[in-house]
Design a protein around this motif. Sequence first.
Motif, PDB file in Angstrom:
ATOM      1  N   THR A  67      44.723  53.237  40.662  1.00  0.00           N
ATOM      2  CA  THR A  67      44.662  51.760  40.727  1.00  0.00           C
ATOM      3  C   THR A  67      43.575  51.255  41.578  1.00  0.00           C
ATOM      4  O   THR A  67      43.395  51.717  42.786  1.00  0.00           O
ATOM      5  N   VAL A  68      42.825  50.225  41.111  1.00  0.00           N
ATOM      6  CA  VAL A  68      41.694  49.680  42.034  1.00  0.00           C
ATOM      7  C   VAL A  68      42.499  48.625  42.353  1.00  0.00           C
ATOM      8  O   VAL A  68      42.717  47.366  41.575  1.00  0.00           O
ATOM      9  N   PRO A  69      42.788  47.938  43.561  1.00  0.00           N
ATOM     10  CA  PRO A  69      43.433  46.892  44.070  1.00  0.00           C
ATOM     11  C   PRO A  69      42.339  45.640  44.062  1.00  0.00           C
ATOM     12  O   PRO A  69      41.407  45.692  44.503  1.00  0.00           O
ATOM     13  N   ASP A  70      43.135  44.772  43.556  1.00  0.00           N
ATOM     14  CA  ASP A  70      42.199  43.200  43.849  1.00  0.00           C
ATOM     15  C   ASP A  70      40.617  42.954  43.505  1.00  0.00           C
ATOM     16  O   ASP A  70      39.952  43.142  44.168  1.00  0.00           O
ATOM     17  N   VAL A  71      40.595  43.024  42.023  1.00  0.00           N
ATOM     18  CA  VAL A  71      39.303  42.774  41.563  1.00  0.00           C
ATOM     19  C   VAL A  71      39.112  41.695  40.929  1.00  0.00           C
ATOM     20  O   VAL A  71      39.160  41.536  39.641  1.00  0.00           O
ATOM     21  N   PRO A  72      38.960  40.614  41.730  1.00  0.00           N
ATOM     22  CA  PRO A  72      38.793  39.163  40.900  1.00  0.00           C
ATOM     23  C   PRO A  72      37.561  39.092  40.211  1.00  0.00           C
ATOM     24  O   PRO A  72      37.676  38.209  39.245  1.00  0.00           O
ATOM     25  N   THR A  73      36.552  39.686  40.697  1.00  0.00           N
ATOM     26  CA  THR A  73      35.393  39.403  39.804  1.00  0.00           C
ATOM     27  C   THR A  73      35.306  39.951  38.347  1.00  0.00           C
ATOM     28  O   THR A  73      34.570  39.429  37.328  1.00  0.00           O
ATOM     29  N   LEU A  74      36.297  40.581  37.938  1.00  0.00           N
ATOM     30  CA  LEU A  74      36.424  41.252  36.555  1.00  0.00           C
ATOM     31  C   LEU A  74      37.211  40.413  35.952  1.00  0.00           C
ATOM     32  O   LEU A  74      38.427  40.008  36.219  1.00  0.00           O
ATOM     33  N   GLY A  75      36.931  40.310  34.309  1.00  0.00           N
ATOM     34  CA  GLY A  75      38.161  39.621  33.768  1.00  0.00           C
ATOM     35  C   GLY A  75      39.474  40.364  33.358  1.00  0.00           C
ATOM     36  O   GLY A  75      39.420  41.544  33.900  1.00  0.00           O
ATOM     37  N   LYS A  76      39.930  40.088  32.207  1.00  0.00           N
ATOM     38  CA  LYS A  76      41.350  40.488  31.738  1.00  0.00           C
ATOM     39  C   LYS A  76      40.577  42.021  30.975  1.00  0.00           C
ATOM     40  O   LYS A  76      41.415  42.758  30.609  1.00  0.00           O
ATOM     41  N   GLU A  77      39.712  41.499  29.928  1.00  0.00           N
ATOM     42  CA  GLU A  77      39.421  42.659  29.048  1.00  0.00           C
ATOM     43  C   GLU A  77      38.115  43.417  29.395  1.00  0.00           C
ATOM     44  O   GLU A  77      37.245  43.279  29.547  1.00  0.00           O
ATOM     45  N   LEU A  78      38.808  44.640  29.777  1.00  0.00           N
ATOM     46  CA  LEU A  78      37.929  45.526  30.473  1.00  0.00           C
ATOM     47  C   LEU A  78      37.419  46.933  29.524  1.00  0.00           C
ATOM     48  O   LEU A  78      38.388  47.178  28.909  1.00  0.00           O
ATOM     49  N   SER A  79      36.296  47.431  29.762  1.00  0.00           N
ATOM     50  CA  SER A  79      35.637  48.591  29.266  1.00  0.00           C
ATOM     51  C   SER A  79      35.184  49.379  30.115  1.00  0.00           C
ATOM     52  O   SER A  79      34.547  48.934  31.201  1.00  0.00           O
ATOM     53  N   THR A 128      33.388  43.873  32.143  1.00  0.00           N
ATOM     54  CA  THR A 128      34.285  42.847  31.427  1.00  0.00           C
ATOM     55  C   THR A 128      33.682  42.858  30.031  1.00  0.00           C
ATOM     56  O   THR A 128      32.627  42.685  29.727  1.00  0.00           O
ATOM     57  N   LYS A 129      34.390  42.936  28.946  1.00  0.00           N
ATOM     58  CA  LYS A 129      33.897  43.092  27.415  1.00  0.00           C
ATOM     59  C   LYS A 129      33.166  41.679  27.191  1.00  0.00           C
ATOM     60  O   LYS A 129      33.543  40.298  27.647  1.00  0.00           O
ATOM     61  N   GLY A 130      31.842  41.872  26.844  1.00  0.00           N
ATOM     62  CA  GLY A 130      30.996  40.716  26.412  1.00  0.00           C
ATOM     63  C   GLY A 130      30.057  40.382  27.812  1.00  0.00           C
ATOM     64  O   GLY A 130      29.156  39.479  27.623  1.00  0.00           O
ATOM     65  N   ARG A 131      30.480  40.792  28.832  1.00  0.00           N
ATOM     66  CA  ARG A 131      29.701  40.285  30.006  1.00  0.00           C
ATOM     67  C   ARG A 131      29.199  41.738  30.737  1.00  0.00           C
ATOM     68  O   ARG A 131      30.128  42.145  31.669  1.00  0.00           O
ATOM     69  N   LYS A 132      28.185  42.145  30.675  1.00  0.00           N
ATOM     70  CA  LYS A 132      27.664  43.258  31.473  1.00  0.00           C
ATOM     71  C   LYS A 132      27.070  43.140  32.845  1.00  0.00           C
ATOM     72  O   LYS A 132      26.922  43.890  33.575  1.00  0.00           O
ATOM     73  N   ASP A 133      27.005  41.699  33.071  1.00  0.00           N
ATOM     74  CA  ASP A 133      26.500  41.496  34.470  1.00  0.00           C
ATOM     75  C   ASP A 133      27.520  41.790  35.563  1.00  0.00           C
ATOM     76  O   ASP A 133      26.913  42.137  36.748  1.00  0.00           O
ATOM     77  N   ASN A 134      28.909  41.578  35.378  1.00  0.00           N
ATOM     78  CA  ASN A 134      29.573  41.927  36.574  1.00  0.00           C
ATOM     79  C   ASN A 134      30.019  43.410  35.979  1.00  0.00           C
ATOM     80  O   ASN A 134      30.668  43.657  35.169  1.00  0.00           O
ATOM     81  N   SER A 135      30.106  44.251  37.096  1.00  0.00           N
ATOM     82  CA  SER A 135      30.434  45.480  36.908  1.00  0.00           C
ATOM     83  C   SER A 135      31.139  46.159  38.125  1.00  0.00           C
ATOM     84  O   SER A 135      30.945  45.635  39.240  1.00  0.00           O
ATOM     85  N   LEU A 136      31.905  47.347  38.048  1.00  0.00           N
ATOM     86  CA  LEU A 136      32.405  47.932  38.982  1.00  0.00           C
ATOM     87  C   LEU A 136      32.409  49.365  39.066  1.00  0.00           C
ATOM     88  O   LEU A 136      32.585  49.925  37.797  1.00  0.00           O
ATOM     89  N   LYS A 137      31.868  49.899  39.820  1.00  0.00           N
ATOM     90  CA  LYS A 137      31.582  51.399  39.834  1.00  0.00           C
ATOM     91  C   LYS A 137      32.909  52.171  40.701  1.00  0.00           C
ATOM     92  O   LYS A 137      32.916  51.613  41.737  1.00  0.00           O
ATOM     93  N   VAL A 138      33.182  53.196  39.917  1.00  0.00           N
ATOM     94  CA  VAL A 138      34.289  54.181  40.708  1.00  0.00           C
ATOM     95  C   VAL A 138      34.043  55.450  40.649  1.00  0.00           C
ATOM     96  O   VAL A 138      33.542  55.942  39.537  1.00  0.00           O
TER      97      VAL A 138
END
Length: 178
Positions: A67-79, A128-138
């Motif tokens: 689990t990655v806690p509290d990620v408000p910058t990403l939307g609901k539909e993730l890929s 977030t699907k459709g938005r490649k500008d906001n990303s999260l690296k794990v």
Amino acid sequence: MATGRKGSTSKAGGVRFPDDDEPPGSPTRRDGQSNVATLIAVSEKDGSYLVKAGFLKSHHCYEIVFTVPDVPTLGKELSCLPSSSPSRRSPSLRVQRINSTLEGGVKVTCEYRTHQEGVQQEEITMVTKGRKDNSLKVRLQARVIDPHHGTPMLLEGVRCLGARKDAHTKHSSDRKKI
């Protein structure tokens, strides 16, 4: 005559049994809905996250849930973006599912195929699907040991799916040639 250490080599001091009510900042936590324990990703200084999967055996396949806690910058539909490493034809870490949690975080279920010994790191990038500008690296980090070196005690959130068939096929075909 061979000499060796006698007695137990177990280190019981490192074993802990977490409660179901562990706080979100703990290394593992049970999901209240499915009673499945997950590893918790820890935020790094560069804005990425690190997941420590513990000790794993080489040439085995594992299911890892974190689990990655509290990620408000990403939307609901993730890929998950494909691995950018040109040296890897088939990635060792494959994301199976990405789900948003009620707390605002992200729960990731992935499959990890170990291939060599040592401290291994694999990286995934979620967008977030459709938005490649906001990303999260794990980054997933694991200490991979030789398959003949004992059985590691797996962390909660890590489940062994079995030995990789391709590793055994190679060795069994070598034996038949002899």
